[in-house]
Design a protein around this motif. Structure first.
Motif, PDB file in Angstrom:
ATOM      1  N   ALA A 111       0.888  -1.253   0.051  1.00 43.57           N
ATOM      2  CA  ALA A 111       0.044   0.064   0.163  1.00 43.57           C
ATOM      3  C   ALA A 111       0.872   1.182   0.024  1.00 43.57           C
ATOM      4  N   GLN A 112       2.099   1.127   0.150  1.00 44.24           N
ATOM      5  CA  GLN A 112       2.946   2.276   0.368  1.00 44.24           C
ATOM      6  C   GLN A 112       3.154   2.755  -1.161  1.00 44.24           C
ATOM      7  N   VAL A 113       3.836   3.984  -1.317  1.00 47.88           N
ATOM      8  CA  VAL A 113       4.027   4.744  -2.489  1.00 47.88           C
ATOM      9  C   VAL A 113       5.338   5.115  -2.785  1.00 47.88           C
ATOM     10  N   PRO A 114       6.192   4.363  -3.453  1.00 44.40           N
ATOM     11  CA  PRO A 114       5.845   3.409  -4.231  1.00 44.40           C
ATOM     12  C   PRO A 114       5.746   2.085  -3.537  1.00 44.40           C
ATOM     13  N   PRO A 115       5.056   1.132  -4.028  1.00 42.62           N
ATOM     14  CA  PRO A 115       4.774  -0.304  -3.270  1.00 42.62           C
ATOM     15  C   PRO A 115       6.185  -0.879  -2.871  1.00 42.62           C
ATOM     16  N   HIS A 116       6.189  -1.464  -1.838  1.00 41.06           N
ATOM     17  CA  HIS A 116       7.237  -2.344  -1.063  1.00 41.06           C
ATOM     18  C   HIS A 116       8.391  -1.462  -1.071  1.00 41.06           C
ATOM     19  N   ALA A 117       8.348  -0.167  -0.605  1.00 39.07           N
ATOM     20  CA  ALA A 117       9.624   0.873  -0.375  1.00 39.07           C
ATOM     21  C   ALA A 117      10.065   0.443   0.798  1.00 39.07           C
ATOM     22  N   ARG A 118      11.459   0.756   0.964  1.00 42.62           N
ATOM     23  CA  ARG A 118      12.129   0.304   2.366  1.00 42.62           C
ATOM     24  C   ARG A 118      12.103   1.281   3.415  1.00 42.62           C
ATOM     25  N   LEU A 119      12.046   1.139   4.538  1.00 42.72           N
ATOM     26  CA  LEU A 119      12.411   1.996   5.450  1.00 42.72           C
ATOM     27  C   LEU A 119      13.234   1.416   6.268  1.00 42.72           C
ATOM     28  N   THR A 142      13.412   4.517   1.098  1.00 40.01           N
ATOM     29  CA  THR A 142      14.275   4.279  -0.272  1.00 40.01           C
ATOM     30  C   THR A 142      13.725   3.026  -0.932  1.00 40.01           C
ATOM     31  N   GLY A 143      14.027   3.174  -2.278  1.00 40.14           N
ATOM     32  CA  GLY A 143      13.544   1.749  -3.193  1.00 40.14           C
ATOM     33  C   GLY A 143      12.209   1.711  -3.450  1.00 40.14           C
ATOM     34  N   GLY A 144      11.764   0.662  -3.600  1.00 43.77           N
ATOM     35  CA  GLY A 144      10.509   0.149  -3.995  1.00 43.77           C
ATOM     36  C   GLY A 144      10.166  -0.018  -5.280  1.00 43.77           C
ATOM     37  N   ASN A 145       9.035  -0.686  -5.718  1.00 49.50           N
ATOM     38  CA  ASN A 145       8.660  -0.970  -7.215  1.00 49.50           C
ATOM     39  C   ASN A 145       8.328   0.354  -7.801  1.00 49.50           C
ATOM     40  N   GLY A 146       9.196   0.752  -8.867  1.00 52.10           N
ATOM     41  CA  GLY A 146       8.930   2.123  -9.611  1.00 52.10           C
ATOM     42  C   GLY A 146       9.820   2.996  -8.882  1.00 52.10           C
ATOM     43  N   GLY A 147      10.530   3.018  -7.692  1.00 57.32           N
ATOM     44  CA  GLY A 147      11.314   4.175  -7.095  1.00 57.32           C
ATOM     45  C   GLY A 147      12.301   4.419  -7.805  1.00 57.32           C
ATOM     46  N   PRO A 148      13.146   5.624  -7.442  1.00 61.15           N
ATOM     47  CA  PRO A 148      14.435   5.876  -8.215  1.00 61.15           C
ATOM     48  C   PRO A 148      15.345   4.925  -8.169  1.00 61.15           C
ATOM     49  N   LYS A 149      15.834   4.640  -9.327  1.00 57.15           N
ATOM     50  CA  LYS A 149      17.161   3.483  -9.294  1.00 57.15           C
ATOM     51  C   LYS A 149      18.409   4.151  -8.497  1.00 57.15           C
ATOM     52  N   ILE A 175      17.049   9.994  -4.392  1.00 51.02           N
ATOM     53  CA  ILE A 175      16.712   8.791  -4.273  1.00 51.02           C
ATOM     54  C   ILE A 175      16.039   8.097  -3.152  1.00 51.02           C
ATOM     55  N   SER A 176      15.791   9.193  -2.389  1.00 53.76           N
ATOM     56  CA  SER A 176      14.933   8.898  -1.011  1.00 53.76           C
ATOM     57  C   SER A 176      14.323   9.836  -0.266  1.00 53.76           C
ATOM     58  N   ASN A 177      13.649   9.859   0.709  1.00 51.10           N
ATOM     59  CA  ASN A 177      13.279  10.748   1.402  1.00 51.10           C
ATOM     60  C   ASN A 177      13.781  10.504   3.017  1.00 51.10           C
ATOM     61  N   LYS A 178      14.812  11.505   3.374  1.00 56.85           N
ATOM     62  CA  LYS A 178      15.493  11.366   4.649  1.00 56.85           C
ATOM     63  C   LYS A 178      15.292  12.097   5.724  1.00 56.85           C
ATOM     64  N   LEU A 179      15.150  11.578   7.073  1.00 58.58           N
ATOM     65  CA  LEU A 179      14.975  12.471   7.945  1.00 58.58           C
ATOM     66  C   LEU A 179      15.951  12.381   8.900  1.00 58.58           C
ATOM     67  N   ALA A 180      16.861  13.234   9.410  1.00 55.94           N
ATOM     68  CA  ALA A 180      17.796  13.348  10.259  1.00 55.94           C
ATOM     69  C   ALA A 180      17.828  14.331  11.543  1.00 55.94           C
ATOM     70  N   GLY A 181      18.028  13.754  12.733  1.00 54.48           N
ATOM     71  CA  GLY A 181      18.071  14.586  13.718  1.00 54.48           C
ATOM     72  C   GLY A 181      18.737  14.269  15.270  1.00 54.48           C
ATOM     73  N   GLY A 182      18.382  14.880  16.158  1.00 56.28           N
ATOM     74  CA  GLY A 182      18.947  14.242  17.414  1.00 56.28           C
ATOM     75  C   GLY A 182      17.854  14.659  18.417  1.00 56.28           C
ATOM     76  N   ASN A 183      18.337  14.139  20.033  1.00 53.66           N
ATOM     77  CA  ASN A 183      17.328  14.148  20.930  1.00 53.66           C
ATOM     78  C   ASN A 183      18.500  14.023  22.137  1.00 53.66           C
ATOM     79  N   LEU A 184      17.792  14.938  23.327  1.00 55.19           N
ATOM     80  CA  LEU A 184      18.620  14.781  24.664  1.00 55.19           C
ATOM     81  C   LEU A 184      17.564  14.607  25.548  1.00 55.19           C
TER      82      LEU A 184
END
Length: 219
Positions: A111-119, A142-149, A175-184
């Protein structure tokens, strides 16, 4: 939602939690749902925990609304590695305090867009003081069926924003959607267990954009 557990000593455990619901809706009548809310196996080898399956997770300091992984969505099937207990790093790194790390790779399903994308994600934290904890985290879809190569090496580089920002490429990896950050977290147990915590999350940040924006301003 009954829960079943099978364990062998302190090194292996398997958990299954099937869930079923029957809901009445005014227009659609009765709607039923059956699923495995949790189903995973976990083993510990030399203080490294390896886990495969779907398990609830939460990444962040907030007990209710953690930024990276909140626990609100259904857990996705994943493979993960993590330190079973906190360790002390070698050499001068031991002054950073107790260290923990975890990494995972999950399939987000059809059900994800693209299908079977990896987290994929990794998180590391240090505790230089009994009252103070500091952590960093990265999650990447990142990845998935039809996602950026992309090549395997490009995906590995993309997984570490610092390496990506220093890589000798002419443009950002798209090639991906990326989240980065930190916590304390800063603890005051003598004040009725009061805690102060802070979380930061940046979407697709890259240091090269700051230099690009400055150049455009000068022009």
């Amino acid at each position: 939602a009954p829960t079943g557990l099978v364990a062998s000593g302190e090194w292996f455990a398997a958990v299954v939690q099937p869930a079923a619901s029957l809901t009445s809706q005014r227009e659609n009548g009765w709607v039923s749902e059956r699923l495995f809310h949790r189903a995973y196996a976990r083993g510990v080898f030399f203080n490294v925990g390896a886990q495969v399956g779907a398990e609830e997770n939460r990444w962040g300091q907030s007990p209710r609304g953690a930024l990276f992984i909140s626990g609100n969505a259904m857990p996705a099937p994943a493979f993960s590695l993590r330190t079973d207990t906190a360790i002390t790093l070698p050499w001068w790194l031991r002054y950073a305090g107790r260290f923990r790390a975890t990494a995972f790779l999950a399939d987000l399903g059809a059900a994800q867009v693209p299908p079977h994308a990896r987290l994929a994600g990794w998180q590391a934290s240090i505790q230089p003081w009994a009252r103070f904890e500091l952590g960093v985290a990265v999650t990447v879809q990142t990845g998935g069926n039809g996602g950026p190569k992309a090549t395997f090496l490009e995906r590995v580089v993309d997984f570490f924003p610092v390496i990506d920002a220093l890589a000798p490429q002419h443009a950002d990896l798209q090639i991906s959607n990326k989240l980065a950050g930190g916590n304390l977290r800063l603890r005051f147990p003598e004040l009725s267990g009061a805690d102060f915590y802070y979380e930061l999350q940046i979407d697709d940040f890259d240091g090269r954009r700051a230099f690009g924006a400055r150049g455009a301003f000068r022009a």
